[in-house]
Enzyme design. Structure first.
Site, PDB file in Angstrom:
ATOM      1  N   HIS A   8       0.832  -1.200   0.000  1.00 57.64           N
ATOM      2  CA  HIS A   8       0.000   0.000   0.000  1.00 57.64           C
ATOM      3  C   HIS A   8       0.873   1.259   0.000  1.00 57.64           C
ATOM      4  O   HIS A   8       2.055   1.232   0.343  1.00 57.64           O
ATOM      5  CB  HIS A   8      -0.938   0.013   1.212  1.00 57.64           C
ATOM      6  CG  HIS A   8      -0.208   0.127   2.518  1.00 57.64           C
ATOM      7  ND1 HIS A   8       0.332   1.299   2.981  1.00 57.64           N
ATOM      8  CD2 HIS A   8       0.085  -0.808   3.451  1.00 57.64           C
ATOM      9  CE1 HIS A   8       0.911   1.098   4.141  1.00 57.64           C
ATOM     10  NE2 HIS A   8       0.784  -0.180   4.453  1.00 57.64           N
ATOM     11  N   GLU A  82      -2.429  -7.329   7.800  1.00 61.47           N
ATOM     12  CA  GLU A  82      -1.194  -6.976   8.499  1.00 61.47           C
ATOM     13  C   GLU A  82      -0.975  -7.886   9.711  1.00 61.47           C
ATOM     14  O   GLU A  82      -1.907  -8.507  10.233  1.00 61.47           O
ATOM     15  CB  GLU A  82      -1.271  -5.502   8.924  1.00 61.47           C
ATOM     16  CG  GLU A  82      -0.110  -4.989   9.753  1.00 61.47           C
ATOM     17  CD  GLU A  82       1.222  -5.025   9.015  1.00 61.47           C
ATOM     18  OE1 GLU A  82       1.682  -6.145   8.718  1.00 61.47           O
ATOM     19  OE2 GLU A  82       1.796  -3.958   8.759  1.00 61.47           O
TER      20      GLU A  82
END
Length: 240
Positions: A8, A82
């Site tokens: 990202h 994550e």
């Protein structure tokens, strides 16, 4: 099958110097939004057939411009989320570097377990399985075609996948740099994975649109590009 691993863009946690982990609502910064748009321009000309993404907001924001250009609905996958950093989540990096566990994370990642969170060995296992499972599902429905797809995730997730593809022990994964909005490319063939690019932030990716026979020969002769701006330093650790 060929996967483009996309980290990202720069997030508000990156710029704040905190460990975002799974904190909700972590947005892209203005720079991160620009990066997402640039990534869409780079990748939209490629024959991408599938987009898988971490369900966290910063990854969804990163793939949105590309998905719009391609007309593909991104598929959230919890296995690409994550790391659960437990009680480390949200804490300033400058505090965490003084923790004894920080040294373990840097030098002996396979033995690192975050307080009330995940162990990096378990993280590596789920991330690698996710990529291989998605890859297999696409291959089973591809009628022999070489399917190109995108997996958008976080720094430690992508580093674990690349370490596996490179045949490295997890303890060496901190040697791999994965910058915000960078792409890394892995082709999973009959004889195992082949890493074509990693931490790439700007080179021409048109070779990925070639036929399987041609594409396999061309990138193999390229030197993977790396950027010197991300040495795995704490200042860029979101961890992603």
């Amino acid at each position: 099958m060929t996967v483009i691993l996309l980290r990202h863009g720069v997030s508000t946690s990156n710029t704040a110097g905190t460990l975002a982990g799974r904190s909700p609502g972590v947005e892209l910064t203005e720079r991160g939004i620009e990066q997402a748009a640039a990534v869409a321009e780079r990748l939209a000309t490629l024959p991408i057939e599938h987009i898988a993404t971490s369900p966290l907001l910063r990854c969804q924001r990163t793939v949105a411009p590309l998905a719009d250009k391609l007309g593909i609905e991104p598929t959230p996958d919890e296995r690409l989320i994550e790391v659960d950093y437990g009680t480390w989540t949200g804490r300033p990096i400058k505090e965490l570097v003084s923790e004894p566990l920080w040294k373990t994370v840097q030098a002996h990642a396979s033995g690192a377990v975050f307080p009330n969170g995940e162990g990096l060995a378990a993280v590596s296992h789920r991330a690698i399985n996710a990529i291989r499972d998605i890859d297999k599902n696409l291959r089973d429905n591809a009628d022999g075609r070489d399917v190109l797809w995108v997996g958008c995730a976080h720094g430690d997730i992508i580093k674990a996948i690349l370490a596996d593809a490179l045949g490295l022990h997890l303890d060496a994964f901190q040697r791999i740099a994965v910058e915000p909005a960078s792409v890394s490319v892995v082709r999973y063939g009959p004889h195992g994975p082949q890493v074509w690019k990693f931490n790439d932030t700007g080179t021409d990716l048109s070779a990925l649109a070639a036929s399987p026979k041609t594409a396999h020969a061309t990138p193999g002769g390229e030197v993977p590009t790396t950027a010197a701006t991300d040495n795995g330093n704490a200042t860029d650790r979101d961890s992603a």
